[in-house]
Design a protein around this motif. Structure first.
Motif, PDB file in Angstrom:
ATOM      1  N   ARG A 101       0.814  -1.223   0.000  1.00  0.00           N
ATOM      2  CA  ARG A 101       0.000   0.000   0.000  1.00  0.00           C
ATOM      3  C   ARG A 101       0.847   1.273   0.000  1.00  0.00           C
ATOM      4  O   ARG A 101       0.479   2.287   0.567  1.00  0.00           O
ATOM      5  CB  ARG A 101      -0.986   0.013   1.161  1.00  0.00           C
ATOM      6  N   ARG A 102       2.017   1.197  -0.638  1.00  0.00           N
ATOM      7  CA  ARG A 102       2.891   2.368  -0.756  1.00  0.00           C
ATOM      8  C   ARG A 102       3.191   2.711  -2.217  1.00  0.00           C
ATOM      9  O   ARG A 102       4.029   3.550  -2.492  1.00  0.00           O
ATOM     10  CB  ARG A 102       4.202   2.127  -0.017  1.00  0.00           C
ATOM     11  N   GLY A 103       2.517   2.026  -3.139  1.00  0.00           N
ATOM     12  CA  GLY A 103       2.686   2.324  -4.555  1.00  0.00           C
ATOM     13  C   GLY A 103       3.742   1.504  -5.269  1.00  0.00           C
ATOM     14  O   GLY A 103       3.927   1.644  -6.483  1.00  0.00           O
ATOM     15  N   HIS A 104       4.437   0.625  -4.540  1.00  0.00           N
ATOM     16  CA  HIS A 104       5.501  -0.166  -5.171  1.00  0.00           C
ATOM     17  C   HIS A 104       4.949  -1.120  -6.234  1.00  0.00           C
ATOM     18  O   HIS A 104       5.523  -1.233  -7.326  1.00  0.00           O
ATOM     19  CB  HIS A 104       6.278  -0.968  -4.124  1.00  0.00           C
ATOM     20  N   GLY A 105       3.877  -1.818  -5.927  1.00  0.00           N
ATOM     21  CA  GLY A 105       3.297  -2.767  -6.874  1.00  0.00           C
ATOM     22  C   GLY A 105       2.765  -2.072  -8.118  1.00  0.00           C
ATOM     23  O   GLY A 105       2.973  -2.541  -9.242  1.00  0.00           O
ATOM     24  N   THR A 106       2.092  -0.949  -7.928  1.00  0.00           N
ATOM     25  CA  THR A 106       1.567  -0.191  -9.070  1.00  0.00           C
ATOM     26  C   THR A 106       2.713   0.283  -9.953  1.00  0.00           C
ATOM     27  O   THR A 106       2.661   0.133 -11.181  1.00  0.00           O
ATOM     28  CB  THR A 106       0.742   1.010  -8.576  1.00  0.00           C
ATOM     29  N   ALA A 107       3.754   0.839  -9.353  1.00  0.00           N
ATOM     30  CA  ALA A 107       4.904   1.314 -10.130  1.00  0.00           C
ATOM     31  C   ALA A 107       5.562   0.164 -10.882  1.00  0.00           C
ATOM     32  O   ALA A 107       5.927   0.307 -12.057  1.00  0.00           O
ATOM     33  CB  ALA A 107       5.906   1.998  -9.204  1.00  0.00           C
ATOM     34  N   LEU A 108       5.709  -0.971 -10.224  1.00  0.00           N
ATOM     35  CA  LEU A 108       6.336  -2.129 -10.859  1.00  0.00           C
ATOM     36  C   LEU A 108       5.527  -2.595 -12.065  1.00  0.00           C
ATOM     37  O   LEU A 108       6.072  -2.836 -13.146  1.00  0.00           O
ATOM     38  CB  LEU A 108       6.483  -3.265  -9.852  1.00  0.00           C
ATOM     39  N   PHE A 109       4.207  -2.699 -11.917  1.00  0.00           N
ATOM     40  CA  PHE A 109       3.390  -3.181 -13.026  1.00  0.00           C
ATOM     41  C   PHE A 109       3.298  -2.172 -14.154  1.00  0.00           C
ATOM     42  O   PHE A 109       3.190  -2.551 -15.321  1.00  0.00           O
ATOM     43  CB  PHE A 109       2.013  -3.633 -12.545  1.00  0.00           C
ATOM     44  N   GLU A 110       3.350  -0.877 -13.851  1.00  0.00           N
ATOM     45  CA  GLU A 110       3.382   0.114 -14.920  1.00  0.00           C
ATOM     46  C   GLU A 110       4.645  -0.066 -15.763  1.00  0.00           C
ATOM     47  O   GLU A 110       4.601  -0.031 -16.986  1.00  0.00           O
ATOM     48  CB  GLU A 110       3.319   1.525 -14.345  1.00  0.00           C
TER      49      GLU A 110
END
Length: 80
Positions: free
Chosen positions: A20-29
């Motif tokens: 919930r710190r944006g790491h997963g979203t950034a990685l998938f982008e």
């Protein structure tokens, strides 16, 4: 002759203390951009059942494929 389908796999997870710190979203982008550059048009995910909502927010949809013995939600995203 049938077309051979190539599969490359990346396995990862984030520990609870960094979720919930944006790491997963950034990685998938970044992964999606790389996939486009490589001509890949489909991403498949074995999602933990409690993480399926995260992948749906990224544009993945439930999809049935061979999950082996894992208890997961299989998801797919078609990319252009």
């Amino acid at each position: 002759m049938g077309q051979r389908r190539s599969t490359n796999r990346i396995c990862l997870c984030f520990s609870n203390d960094v979720q919930r710190r944006g790491h997963g979203t950034a990685l998938f982008e970044r992964l999606e951009r790389l996939a486009r550059l490589l001509g890949i048009n489909e991403l498949l995910v074995h999602s933990a059942t409690d993480a399926a909502g995260f992948y749906q927010k990224l544009g993945f949809s439930p999809f049935v494929f061979d999950a082996g013995t894992f208890e997961t939600v299989q998801m797919r995203k078609m990319i252009e």
